[in-house]
Motif scaffolding. Structure first.
Motif, PDB file in Angstrom:
ATOM      1  N   ALA A   1       8.846 -44.162  41.906  1.00  0.00           N
ATOM      2  CA  ALA A   1       8.049 -45.097  42.703  1.00  0.00           C
ATOM      3  C   ALA A   1       6.929 -45.701  41.868  1.00  0.00           C
ATOM      4  O   ALA A   1       6.723 -46.927  41.861  1.00  0.00           O
ATOM      5  CB  ALA A   1       7.474 -44.376  43.924  1.00  0.00           C
ATOM      6  N   MET A   2       6.227 -44.848  41.152  1.00  0.00           N
ATOM      7  CA  MET A   2       5.082 -45.336  40.386  1.00  0.00           C
ATOM      8  C   MET A   2       5.508 -46.241  39.235  1.00  0.00           C
ATOM      9  O   MET A   2       4.871 -47.253  38.942  1.00  0.00           O
ATOM     10  CB  MET A   2       4.273 -44.156  39.851  1.00  0.00           C
ATOM     11  N   ILE A   3       6.599 -45.873  38.599  1.00  0.00           N
ATOM     12  CA  ILE A   3       7.054 -46.695  37.480  1.00  0.00           C
ATOM     13  C   ILE A   3       7.451 -48.085  37.976  1.00  0.00           C
ATOM     14  O   ILE A   3       7.077 -49.105  37.406  1.00  0.00           O
ATOM     15  CB  ILE A   3       8.226 -46.008  36.753  1.00  0.00           C
ATOM     16  N   GLN A   4       8.180 -48.083  39.078  1.00  0.00           N
ATOM     17  CA  GLN A   4       8.577 -49.373  39.644  1.00  0.00           C
ATOM     18  C   GLN A   4       7.342 -50.203  39.964  1.00  0.00           C
ATOM     19  O   GLN A   4       7.270 -51.392  39.642  1.00  0.00           O
ATOM     20  CB  GLN A   4       9.393 -49.113  40.917  1.00  0.00           C
ATOM     21  N   LEU A   5       6.369 -49.560  40.556  1.00  0.00           N
ATOM     22  CA  LEU A   5       5.152 -50.264  40.928  1.00  0.00           C
ATOM     23  C   LEU A   5       4.440 -50.834  39.709  1.00  0.00           C
ATOM     24  O   LEU A   5       4.068 -52.011  39.670  1.00  0.00           O
ATOM     25  CB  LEU A   5       4.221 -49.292  41.658  1.00  0.00           C
ATOM     26  N   MET A   6       4.273 -49.979  38.715  1.00  0.00           N
ATOM     27  CA  MET A   6       3.546 -50.435  37.533  1.00  0.00           C
ATOM     28  C   MET A   6       4.308 -51.546  36.821  1.00  0.00           C
ATOM     29  O   MET A   6       3.706 -52.486  36.295  1.00  0.00           O
ATOM     30  CB  MET A   6       3.282 -49.257  36.610  1.00  0.00           C
ATOM     31  N   THR A   7       5.623 -51.419  36.815  1.00  0.00           N
ATOM     32  CA  THR A   7       6.412 -52.462  36.184  1.00  0.00           C
ATOM     33  C   THR A   7       6.215 -53.793  36.905  1.00  0.00           C
ATOM     34  O   THR A   7       6.050 -54.845  36.277  1.00  0.00           O
ATOM     35  CB  THR A   7       7.900 -52.063  36.206  1.00  0.00           C
ATOM     36  N   GLN A   8       6.215 -53.736  38.223  1.00  0.00           N
ATOM     37  CA  GLN A   8       6.007 -54.968  38.987  1.00  0.00           C
ATOM     38  C   GLN A   8       4.644 -55.580  38.692  1.00  0.00           C
ATOM     39  O   GLN A   8       4.529 -56.787  38.457  1.00  0.00           O
ATOM     40  CB  GLN A   8       6.104 -54.674  40.489  1.00  0.00           C
TER      41      GLN A   8
END
Lengths: 207, 207, 207, 207
Positions: B70-77
């Motif tokens: 979840a966090m990686i996806q968020l940071m990537t976005q």
DNA sequence: GATGAATGAGCGTTCATTCAT
DNA sequence: TATGAATGAACGCTCATTCAT
């Protein structure tokens, strides 16, 4: 499962020992700062204090109350330290530098805001209220100092509350640094200086 | 809360529905941001997604993995949005303003650093590594933009890494505001402007 | 959580491959023997067979059924091996030695009785019945051989059923040995010989 | 099953009750023997003891620890009973008969070896070690008695360790009997006698 | 003042099983 | 023939809290 049996009844106070109630509060404060509200259990606190869980409950009705008390005490202490610094005759920039240094030198990194947030879910409205009052006092101290400096013309006019918050906020920037980058600041002084310079420049602009 | 008893086995595929895996990730992201890692249970996530806990585990092996993803996806976005803004031809100050606005407009207040800290105890080294990589990418984007602006003389020379961190950090200042003060900024634009002005002045000074 | 996507539909059978159904039964047998009924999950079996859990369920309605089938097949095989040995012209003692050796050489140590016991809680009456039939067949084989030897005067009269059970039972003695003691028998032959000698003497007495 | 809601907190102490800790250990021992380690859940134990799972955990840190403690206690008891019998002046054969009878009369059928095997995966090395020590003590007792009898010429020389193991092992033969056959031994005495006769003959042979 | 014993609710995780495809 | 997606029920374990002593 063998338990160390402590003797019953009131233990004789050894010379120089803190009252149990204070020990618990102190210990709990440190633990909460280190691991955050949810990850500190009443069992953990008890064990570290060398008392039983029931003893912790004897002094603090709930975990939330222990946390609230701990945080309020902490914020009050910080406020007092800040107040002491701001009461000196030194120029504001120097005062801010001292406050920053004190913060950065504390073994545990305090990000009060982040902390509160994660705890607030578990606290009663009343408890949240109490903590916000203490938080408020902390910010007000600084806010007033900034407001005074503005009215004296020491710094340009700006929103004193916002700038106070930004100041406290900037002190947590180290939390975001990775180990390597952290090492590039050889002393706390240097980091504090960088932060204060940046902040002072920020204050400097008209808005 | 009434338990909706869904039927056993694979459900009939309805058109236009988001794949369960995505629903879970989306929902979990929002919840983690809102309450923090420890206070979001797999049961909570499942309930909000209208699936059972077992379904969540069908897609994510552990809670730590769900969080990491979840966090990686968020940071990537976030990184991608920032990158897009920084790729425009507008002056840096305007670009930073847009980034700030985007951050402040996100429904949830992101303080990645605080988050990570409370989650890290529960994550594997590998997971921490992955997240730090994503975090790093996020900061680098900005760092490079600042470094370029410095070399072009758009802003005075300063530590680009530190100033990047300060920028991201300043965006979380709103978290420390109480409701009343928050309302004094009638629009996000105004708050963003204040922050950027302060930040820009901070950048402006020689150091 | 990335899954290896297998192609849908019936996979082309590669040269020399066992039918899926048999692979599953074989694999399951080995796993049950190694870890016991409760510690082998349908997921484990599926993974080791390189098929999905659903495939296992396609062939075996329940875990209990898979276990039952596996054990019956196993006991039938053992019975057949014993039968083959007992059908030779060699003297009974030699035959028993061969049976013992075969048992001791099997990579996994089989203690059928212990096995059944731990599984029986989970099986249907019918399944227990089937397994007991197979077990019975296994014991009968030996019992008859012993009875015949008694009637021929090769060994003294004794309870043939009991002595059959004791024989099978004695073959599990190795399970109780610690590593060190196990090593004191340099070859399986030697251990088998010791056991058979003891057993044969046991048979020798009148009762 | 109706849930008896017991009152929270420490219960009023009633006289003549077994301490909860002992009740749990006793109950757990019986259950483990009956169904094996994996099939006994902490919930099961708790329910049978009329306490909550949390209470079980109050006394035993983990399921593995509960099991270890239970088995060690059991083996120690068995060892002591055997020791008492072996300390009498009766001839060895009579002593063995008494041991066999005691075993066969125990309500639960003990096959320690089978048990350990299925539990070992879940135990810590230390726990396995402790149990093996208790097991060892159990076998040693018998081994020494056999060795002494051999040196006195009461029985021919043979591997005392192996013969001890065979003895213990033979006592589990009843587990393999089906109901019908079990009934053919009208009393435990008769079965014990059969087993001892066979065993004694086995010992009798030179090897 | 401090403890020992107990609870109820929840948590992360696993597992046998089901069903549409 | 074989799979992917989902469930419900447990399981081992922890935790905040309560109460008699």
């Amino acid at each position: 499962m063998k338990k160390k049996h402590r003797t019953l009844g009131r233990p004789r106070k050894e010379h120089g020992e803190m009252p149990t109630e204070d020990t618990i509060l102190q210990t709990a404060t440190a633990m909460f700062l280190q691991k955050g509200y949810p990850l500190v259990s009443m069992d953990d606190v008890a064990e570290k204090c060398n008392v039983t869980k029931a003893t912790v409950y004897y002094y603090y009705k709930t975990k939330a109350e222990l946390f609230t008390d701990a945080m309020i005490q902490l914020m009050t202490q910080i406020k007092q330290k800040s107040a002491a610094i701001l009461a000196t005759n030194e120029p504001l920039k120097v005062q801010l530098f001292h406050i920053a240094k004190a913060h950065l030198e504390a073994t545990v990194n305090i990000d009060i805001t982040a902390f509160m947030k994660e705890a607030k879910v578990s606290l009663s409205e009343e408890q949240v209220g109490e903590m916000e009052k203490a938080e408020e006092a902390l910010y007000s101290e600084l806010e007033e100092a900034l407001a005074k400096a503005m009215s004296k013309g020491e710094i340009p006019n700006n929103n004193p509350r916002l700038t106070a918050l930004i100041f406290i906020n900037m002190l947590t920037v180290r939390n975001a640094m990775n180990e390597e980058f952290k090492k590039s600041f050889t002393t706390t002084d240097k980091l504090a200086k960088h932060i204060i310079d940046f902040y002072w420049n920020g204050l400097a602009g008209e808005s």
